[in-house]
Design an enzyme around this catalytic site. Structure first.
Site, PDB file in Angstrom:
ATOM      1  N   PRO A  10       0.791  -1.231   0.000  1.00 21.64           N
ATOM      2  CG  PRO A  10      -0.135  -1.102   2.137  1.00 21.64           C
ATOM      3  CD  PRO A  10       0.523  -2.064   1.187  1.00 21.64           C
ATOM      4  CG  ASN A  11      -0.200   4.265   1.348  1.00 21.63           C
ATOM      5  OD1 ASN A  11      -1.215   4.763   0.860  1.00 21.63           O
ATOM      6  ND2 ASN A  11      -0.190   3.710   2.541  1.00 21.63           N
ATOM      7  NE  ARG A  18       3.986   6.735   1.424  1.00 18.04           N
ATOM      8  CZ  ARG A  18       4.370   5.539   1.769  1.00 18.04           C
ATOM      9  NH1 ARG A  18       4.871   4.717   0.856  1.00 18.04           N
ATOM     10  NH2 ARG A  18       4.249   5.124   2.992  1.00 18.04           N
ATOM     11  CE1 TYR A  23       9.458   4.977   2.449  1.00 19.01           C
ATOM     12  CE2 TYR A  23       7.805   6.727   2.446  1.00 19.01           C
ATOM     13  CZ  TYR A  23       8.338   5.586   3.014  1.00 19.01           C
ATOM     14  OH  TYR A  23       7.763   5.044   4.130  1.00 19.01           O
ATOM     15  CG  ASN A  74       8.414  -2.194  -0.013  1.00 17.66           C
ATOM     16  OD1 ASN A  74       7.920  -2.261   1.121  1.00 17.66           O
ATOM     17  ND2 ASN A  74       9.014  -1.113  -0.444  1.00 17.66           N
ATOM     18  CB  ALA A  77       1.855   0.290   6.285  1.00 13.26           C
ATOM     19  CG  HIS A  80       5.746  -1.931  10.103  1.00 20.14           C
ATOM     20  ND1 HIS A  80       7.082  -2.276  10.169  1.00 20.14           N
ATOM     21  CD2 HIS A  80       5.652  -0.994   9.115  1.00 20.14           C
ATOM     22  CE1 HIS A  80       7.750  -1.550   9.275  1.00 20.14           C
ATOM     23  NE2 HIS A  80       6.907  -0.773   8.626  1.00 20.14           N
ATOM     24  CG  ASP A  87      -0.244 -16.944   8.981  1.00 18.96           C
ATOM     25  OD1 ASP A  87       0.814 -17.059   9.615  1.00 18.96           O
ATOM     26  OD2 ASP A  87      -1.366 -16.832   9.531  1.00 18.96           O
ATOM     27  CD  GLU A  98      10.079  -7.584   5.024  1.00 19.41           C
ATOM     28  OE1 GLU A  98       9.538  -8.679   5.312  1.00 19.41           O
ATOM     29  OE2 GLU A  98      10.209  -6.662   5.843  1.00 19.41           O
ATOM     30  CG  HIS A 100      11.284  -2.396   4.109  1.00 17.17           C
ATOM     31  ND1 HIS A 100       9.916  -2.275   4.034  1.00 17.17           N
ATOM     32  CD2 HIS A 100      11.533  -3.568   4.724  1.00 17.17           C
ATOM     33  CE1 HIS A 100       9.369  -3.337   4.603  1.00 17.17           C
ATOM     34  NE2 HIS A 100      10.320  -4.141   5.017  1.00 17.17           N
ATOM     35  CB  ILE A 101      12.303   2.628  -0.407  1.00 17.12           C
ATOM     36  CG1 ILE A 101      11.711   1.859  -1.597  1.00 17.12           C
ATOM     37  CG2 ILE A 101      12.977   3.918  -0.850  1.00 17.12           C
ATOM     38  CD1 ILE A 101      10.481   2.491  -2.184  1.00 17.12           C
ATOM     39  CB  SER A 102      12.909   4.252   4.366  1.00 13.32           C
ATOM     40  OG  SER A 102      11.898   3.435   4.932  1.00 13.32           O
ATOM     41  NE  ARG A 107      10.639   5.930   8.092  1.00  8.13           N
ATOM     42  CZ  ARG A 107       9.672   5.848   7.177  1.00  8.13           C
ATOM     43  NH1 ARG A 107       9.790   4.972   6.182  1.00  8.13           N
ATOM     44  NH2 ARG A 107       8.610   6.632   7.243  1.00  8.13           N
ATOM     45  NE  ARG A 111       7.364   4.525   9.482  1.00  6.43           N
ATOM     46  CZ  ARG A 111       6.233   4.554   8.769  1.00  6.43           C
ATOM     47  NH1 ARG A 111       5.885   3.540   8.002  1.00  6.43           N
ATOM     48  NH2 ARG A 111       5.455   5.607   8.804  1.00  6.43           N
TER      49      ARG A 111
HETATM   50  C1  DQA Z   1       8.448   1.004   3.415  1.00 12.18           C
HETATM   51  C2  DQA Z   1       8.612   1.251   4.922  1.00 12.18           C
HETATM   52  C3  DQA Z   1       7.288   1.062   5.643  1.00 12.18           C
HETATM   53  O1  DQA Z   1       7.442   1.299   7.038  1.00 12.18           O
HETATM   54  C4  DQA Z   1       6.266   2.049   5.110  1.00 12.18           C
HETATM   55  O2  DQA Z   1       5.004   1.825   5.703  1.00 12.18           O
HETATM   56  C5  DQA Z   1       6.159   2.054   3.628  1.00 12.18           C
HETATM   57  C6  DQA Z   1       7.379   1.896   2.828  1.00 12.18           C
HETATM   58  C7  DQA Z   1       9.767   1.275   2.647  1.00 12.18           C
HETATM   59  O3  DQA Z   1       9.846   0.833   1.500  1.00 12.18           O
HETATM   60  O4  DQA Z   1      10.669   1.934   3.164  1.00 12.18           O
HETATM   61  O5  DQA Z   1       5.095   2.277   3.062  1.00 12.18           O
HETATM   62  O6  DQA Z   1       8.115  -0.358   3.194  1.00 12.18           O
END
Ligand code: DQA
Length: 147
Positions: A10-11, A18, A23, A74, A77, A80, A87, A98, A100-102, A107, A111
């Site tokens: 999501p997002n 954003r 990011y 990725n 959110a 977390h 599962d 897995e 994550h960009i950040s 953080r 997170r």
């Molecule tokens: C994220 C880190 C997550 O905590 C956050 O909710 C995201 C992006 C990242 O790619 O850094 O939406 O997965």
């Protein structure tokens, strides 16, 4: 040819607009084309998927067991919060990375815990869009060591 699935949660469709402090300027379209290029270079077929819906992501993860050789995800959110994603990931025996960009460990406290990472081979975070390229390199090795 080996085939991988790259899932974004999501997002992440809003990348580029954003929270640029976390990011950067990159967009999901750019990450998609970087991944396509890297996979092509490595002679791996790839599918790129994004959804803002937990159930859709879960169903996509279900498709991995019989349709793909590995998954890069990725979960955004849901990383977390989602035992359901954990599962679903556990239900596939294929290599899983897995991304994550950040750097989620630098953080907010909420997170710093990744529920989903308990089901994956490894996690790459904090390298921006390059994390996806590192993940493709890592998954390639895992896929071929699985043969
Ligand atoms: C994220 C880190 C997550 O905590 C956050 O909710 C995201 C992006 C990242 O790619 O850094 O939406 O997965």
């Amino acid at each position: 040819m080996k085939k991988i699935l790259i899932i974004n949660g999501p997002n992440l469709n809003l990348l580029g607009n954003r929270e640029k402090n976390f990011y950067g300027d990159t967009s999901l379209e750019r990450i998609k084309s970087l991944c396509a290029e890297e996979c092509k270079k490595n002679e791996i077929e790839s599918e790129f998927f994004q959804s803002n819906h937990e159930g859709e992501i879960i169903e996509k993860i279900h498709s991995v067991q019989n349709g793909f050789d590995g998954i890069i995800i990725n979960p955004a959110a849901y990383t977390h919060t989602s035992i359901a994603l954990l599962d679903a990931l556990r239900a596939t025996s294929k290599p899983k990375i897995e991304v994550h960009i950040s750097n989620i460990y630098a953080r907010e406290d909420y997170r710093r815990k990744s529920i989903t990472s308990e089901a994956v081979n490894g996690i790459i975070c904090g390298f921006g869009e390059n994390g996806y390229i590192l993940a493709i390199e890592a998954i390639k090795k895992l896929i071929y060591s699985n043969d």
